[in-house]
Design a protein around this motif. Sequence first.
Motif, PDB file in Angstrom:
ATOM      1  N   ILE A  34      28.848 -47.957  15.599  1.00  0.00           N
ATOM      2  CA  ILE A  34      27.701 -48.654  16.179  1.00  0.00           C
ATOM      3  C   ILE A  34      27.945 -48.848  17.676  1.00  0.00           C
ATOM      4  O   ILE A  34      29.088 -48.958  18.127  1.00  0.00           O
ATOM      5  CB  ILE A  34      27.460 -50.028  15.508  1.00  0.00           C
ATOM      6  N   LEU A  35      26.853 -48.853  18.415  1.00  0.00           N
ATOM      7  CA  LEU A  35      26.900 -49.176  19.845  1.00  0.00           C
ATOM      8  C   LEU A  35      26.503 -50.637  19.994  1.00  0.00           C
ATOM      9  O   LEU A  35      25.434 -51.057  19.538  1.00  0.00           O
ATOM     10  CB  LEU A  35      25.936 -48.293  20.637  1.00  0.00           C
ATOM     11  N   ILE A  36      27.389 -51.424  20.610  1.00  0.00           N
ATOM     12  CA  ILE A  36      27.118 -52.845  20.823  1.00  0.00           C
ATOM     13  C   ILE A  36      26.755 -53.084  22.278  1.00  0.00           C
ATOM     14  O   ILE A  36      27.479 -52.653  23.190  1.00  0.00           O
ATOM     15  CB  ILE A  36      28.350 -53.707  20.474  1.00  0.00           C
ATOM     16  N   LYS A  37      25.630 -53.725  22.488  1.00  0.00           N
ATOM     17  CA  LYS A  37      25.293 -54.238  23.818  1.00  0.00           C
ATOM     18  C   LYS A  37      26.038 -55.564  23.956  1.00  0.00           C
ATOM     19  O   LYS A  37      25.688 -56.554  23.308  1.00  0.00           O
ATOM     20  CB  LYS A  37      23.791 -54.448  23.982  1.00  0.00           C
ATOM     21  N   VAL A  38      27.094 -55.575  24.744  1.00  0.00           N
ATOM     22  CA  VAL A  38      27.972 -56.747  24.842  1.00  0.00           C
ATOM     23  C   VAL A  38      27.280 -57.817  25.691  1.00  0.00           C
ATOM     24  O   VAL A  38      26.835 -57.553  26.814  1.00  0.00           O
ATOM     25  CB  VAL A  38      29.329 -56.373  25.460  1.00  0.00           C
ATOM     26  N   LEU A  39      27.199 -59.018  25.139  1.00  0.00           N
ATOM     27  CA  LEU A  39      26.606 -60.139  25.868  1.00  0.00           C
ATOM     28  C   LEU A  39      27.673 -61.107  26.386  1.00  0.00           C
ATOM     29  O   LEU A  39      27.431 -61.832  27.353  1.00  0.00           O
ATOM     30  CB  LEU A  39      25.613 -60.880  24.971  1.00  0.00           C
ATOM     31  N   ALA A  40      28.837 -61.116  25.751  1.00  0.00           N
ATOM     32  CA  ALA A  40      29.930 -61.974  26.200  1.00  0.00           C
ATOM     33  C   ALA A  40      31.231 -61.440  25.623  1.00  0.00           C
ATOM     34  O   ALA A  40      31.238 -60.779  24.579  1.00  0.00           O
ATOM     35  CB  ALA A  40      29.707 -63.421  25.765  1.00  0.00           C
ATOM     36  N   VAL A  72      23.537 -55.086  18.148  1.00  0.00           N
ATOM     37  CA  VAL A  72      23.602 -53.653  17.849  1.00  0.00           C
ATOM     38  C   VAL A  72      22.482 -52.949  18.600  1.00  0.00           C
ATOM     39  O   VAL A  72      21.299 -53.260  18.430  1.00  0.00           O
ATOM     40  CB  VAL A  72      23.482 -53.394  16.338  1.00  0.00           C
ATOM     41  N   GLU A  73      22.877 -51.990  19.435  1.00  0.00           N
ATOM     42  CA  GLU A  73      21.919 -51.260  20.273  1.00  0.00           C
ATOM     43  C   GLU A  73      21.549 -49.910  19.656  1.00  0.00           C
ATOM     44  O   GLU A  73      20.421 -49.446  19.793  1.00  0.00           O
ATOM     45  CB  GLU A  73      22.531 -51.048  21.661  1.00  0.00           C
TER      46      GLU A  73
END
Length: 344
Positions: A34-40, A72-73
């Motif tokens: 999975i591609l994660i758009k990291v927020l923190a 999850v992006e």
Amino acid sequence: MKAMVLKEIGEVKVGAEPLELVDLPVPEPKPKEILIKVLACGVCRTELDQIEGRIAPPKLPVIPGHQPVGVVEALGEGATRFKIGDRVGAAWIFSTCGKCKFCLRGEENLCEQFKGTGCDADGGYAEYMVISEDFAYKIPSRFTDLTRAAPLMCSGIVGYRSLKLTGMEDGKTLGLYGFGGAHHLLIQTANFKFPHSKKFVLTRNPVERELAKKLGADWVGEIEDETPEKLDCAIDTTPVWKTMVEALENLERGGRLVVNLIRKEEIDKEFLLKLDYPRHLWWEKEIKTVANVTRKDAEEFLALAAQAQINPEVQEFKLEEANKALVELKSGQIRGSKVLKMQA
């Protein structure tokens, strides 16, 4: 995407910037990833050891960070555990072989092919990262602020594992040596699981002592102090050897000391001279170390953290301020956990 990259080993200090802010392509998820758009992403003391070469990362350049949370992006081919938009996090355990004797008996933290997030593979000091869907975890809905959820992914999980390894039971006494990111979460876990137990905190840092009192410690003192009662269980998160001697001195007969960190500083001769077998080690006292974590640790702790309403205390930094956060961590400017927060 923007990312803070470690290209070579360097010293973390004021005026030095071992991590470099760069622009990189957004990684594409491979099958079952999975591609994660990291927020923190939380900042951990292990990253100091990694950057300064005490635990040499086998992968350079590398994006550090093993406490990322985000959404999850995108899904790689065959990835079905999560949906686009799910709130997820990753932990120190990035992958294992899944086939060795350790993996097969649920001790994947001991796998010889264990890979660490942000060390053997790119981690969360970036706007995006990829990871196998099998090594990602849903963030409980109770944690509405993902910035505060980030420390759960390492400080919380490894603290939970160290508590399990002590053999702690309700009514026993627990001593915590050091009171940084892991222990400020662990004491909240212990208060919930063991309400009739006494928790004693020993740390040199006055800010940490203040936080320990706020979070319900029954007694707070200096590292060298004698605890009000003998300790059935103790956990040491400090990088120095002296605390082990002090903890063993305070340990009850048959008690267990768990050392929860990836390395200690070079052996201290003073430690060796002070270590006395009859006083410190006899009476069936035990010393056990924590090595990595398992996926089961992560799943159990996140569920428990939501149930116990654990509240991480965080100091926020921008992604490009990662070097500053690390300098403060190294110099002992600690109150709770430091977290990198990505720009919206």
